[in-house]
Each structure stands twice: as structure tokens, then as C-alpha cells.
Enzyme design. Sequence first.
Site, PDB file in Angstrom:
ATOM      1  N   ASP A  21      12.014  -2.615  -7.538  1.00 23.28           N
ATOM      2  CA  ASP A  21      11.665  -1.411  -6.778  1.00 23.28           C
ATOM      3  C   ASP A  21      12.879  -0.475  -6.866  1.00 23.28           C
ATOM      4  OD1 ASP A  21      11.369   0.508  -4.793  1.00 23.28           O
ATOM      5  OD2 ASP A  21      10.720  -0.911  -3.254  1.00 23.28           O
ATOM      6  N   ILE A  22      12.701   0.672  -7.449  1.00 21.54           N
ATOM      7  CA  ILE A  22      13.822   1.577  -7.711  1.00 21.54           C
ATOM      8  C   ILE A  22      14.502   2.049  -6.414  1.00 21.54           C
ATOM      9  CG2 ILE A  22      12.575   3.794  -7.778  1.00 21.54           C
ATOM     10  CD1 ILE A  22      14.170   4.404 -10.381  1.00 21.54           C
ATOM     11  N   ASN A  35       5.649  15.643  -9.081  1.00 22.76           N
ATOM     12  CA  ASN A  35       4.622  16.544  -9.628  1.00 22.76           C
ATOM     13  C   ASN A  35       5.130  17.982  -9.537  1.00 22.76           C
ATOM     14  OD1 ASN A  35       3.862  17.567  -6.919  1.00 22.76           O
ATOM     15  ND2 ASN A  35       3.089  15.485  -6.667  1.00 22.76           N
ATOM     16  N   GLY A  43       2.686   6.480  -5.596  1.00 22.26           N
ATOM     17  CA  GLY A  43       3.534   5.816  -6.582  1.00 22.26           C
ATOM     18  C   GLY A  43       5.004   5.831  -6.221  1.00 22.26           C
ATOM     19  N   VAL A  44       5.831   6.004  -7.222  1.00 20.71           N
ATOM     20  CA  VAL A  44       7.269   5.950  -7.004  1.00 20.71           C
ATOM     21  C   VAL A  44       7.732   7.142  -6.156  1.00 20.71           C
ATOM     22  CG1 VAL A  44       7.934   7.058  -9.191  1.00 20.71           C
ATOM     23  CG2 VAL A  44       9.454   5.393  -8.154  1.00 20.71           C
ATOM     24  N   ASP A  45       7.053   8.273  -6.303  1.00 18.77           N
ATOM     25  CA  ASP A  45       7.370   9.465  -5.506  1.00 18.77           C
ATOM     26  C   ASP A  45       7.213   9.167  -4.006  1.00 18.77           C
ATOM     27  OD1 ASP A  45       7.997  12.122  -5.070  1.00 18.77           O
ATOM     28  OD2 ASP A  45       6.063  12.918  -5.751  1.00 18.77           O
ATOM     29  N   SER A 132       5.304   9.040 -15.716  1.00 20.61           N
ATOM     30  CA  SER A 132       3.955   9.334 -16.250  1.00 20.61           C
ATOM     31  C   SER A 132       3.079   8.118 -16.537  1.00 20.61           C
ATOM     32  CB  SER A 132       4.008  10.191 -17.537  1.00 20.61           C
ATOM     33  OG  SER A 132       4.337  11.521 -17.246  1.00 20.61           O
ATOM     34  N   GLY A 134       1.928   5.844 -14.445  1.00 15.10           N
ATOM     35  CA  GLY A 134       1.060   5.423 -13.340  1.00 15.10           C
ATOM     36  C   GLY A 134      -0.123   6.371 -13.233  1.00 15.10           C
ATOM     37  N   TYR A 136      -0.405   9.387 -13.841  1.00 11.66           N
ATOM     38  CA  TYR A 136      -0.543  10.348 -14.941  1.00 11.66           C
ATOM     39  C   TYR A 136      -1.057   9.733 -16.247  1.00 11.66           C
ATOM     40  CZ  TYR A 136       1.365  14.323 -12.329  1.00 11.66           C
ATOM     41  OH  TYR A 136       1.547  15.338 -11.433  1.00 11.66           O
TER      42      TYR A 136
END
Length: 190
Positions: A21-22, A35, A43-45, A132, A134, A136
Site C-alpha cells: 500500500d503506497i 484525475n 483507488g490509490v487517489d 492508469s 485501475g 482507467y
Amino acid sequence: MMKTKFEITIGSRKLKLQTGDITKVSADAIGNAANSQLRGGGGVDGAIHRAGGRSIMRELDEIRARIGRCPAGDAVVTGAGRLPARWVLHAVGPRYRDGRSGEPEALDSCYRKCLTLADELGAQTVTLPAISTGVYGYPLAEAARVAVTATAQSLAAGPRNVTCVAFVLFGDRTFEAFTLAALAIVPQFR
Ligand code: AR6
């Protein structure tokens, strides 16, 4: 047992791959898959905003007021709030259509921009997600090839400050795709 770490040496610098996990991995700068609206998302965002706290969105509000949208292929910087980092590099990846609509160029540009920004900030260590791949919908093997190539070339170009870039990847499939892509470029950087 599955191997979950891999690294290649590029001159005096390192490109690492790991699963995880980043938001839990310390670095000077953490990459985000944002985005164009810079308003957060899933997601990660979503994970980065949740872990980092509200200060990140407040900074993005100011950036949005100044520049409007951030186009695919570009990135903006904020502080990292409560994340174990100093900066977040919010890169906007392309939504995948057919692979011939500028997606490889935009994805390549995301990674190069992240490393340029990180280096300008004075970051030595950088973590990056698989932008991109996930929501995207970028096919994993192709995205991995673009990501690893752009990053390795940026490191080979000799940044002033950045010494280590680690891709922190969610899940074995992503890790395997990135490992295959990294193995394929090793001969170029020997
Ligand atoms: N740590 C590391 N990787 C993660 C984490 C995490 N905590 N969470 C997810 N991933 P995505 P995109 C992986 O969808 O495709 C958002 O709503 C995930 O498994 O996060 O660029 C934004 O706001 C995948 O491999 O980003 C945009 O609207 C990778 O991160 C849109 O999604 C990227 O998946 C961007 O889509």
C-alpha cells in the site's frame, strides 16, 4: 513463496518494485494516480487523501483555482499531510481507449513529469503507483512497459537529487507485470 521485491541498478541509482500500500511506504515524494479535476476519487487517489488528510485537498483547491484542470500526462505537487512523505505528485494518467489515442505518450509523460518535479523539489526517494491500470483500464503489461521504461530512462539521464524510485504495487498480478517489464529492459541499462 511469491517474491515481492525486485530491483535494478541504473548507474548509481535504483529502480525498485515491491508490493504493498503506497500510503504506508515512506519516501520524500509519493506519486498519486489522480484525475484532471484534481478532486480526489477512488483507488490509490482515495487512499492517499484518506491517509494524508484534508490539507492535500485544500492545496489542490488552490491549484485548481489557478490552473483549472490538469491534463492527462501532466502532474501537480502538494504537501503530503499525514502521509510518510513531504510531497505528493498528483499525476493524471490517460483513460485507456484503444492504445492509439495518445495513451502511451500520456502515460510516459506522467512518469517523466513526476521524476522531473521530484528532482526539482530535491526529493531523493520517490514512490509511484501503477498509474492508469485501475479505473482507467490500461492493459497491465503495456502500462508496465511504459512505466518502467520512462522511469529507467529518467534515472539514466542523471537526476541531481533522485537516487531511488520504488513502484509500490497493489497485488501480485501488477507486481509480476512490472517485474517482467523490468527484466526486459535490464540489458539496456547494464
Ligand atoms: N497503494 C498502491 N497501489 C494502489 C493502492 C494503494 N493504496 N490503491 C489502489 N492501487 P487507480 P487509475 C492500485 O484506479 O487507473 C481514481 O478515482 C490499483 O490496484 O487508483 O489511474 C482517480 O481519482 C491500480 O493498480 O488509478 C481517477 O479518477 C493502480 O493503483 C482514476 O481513479 C491505479 O489504479 C484514475 O484511475
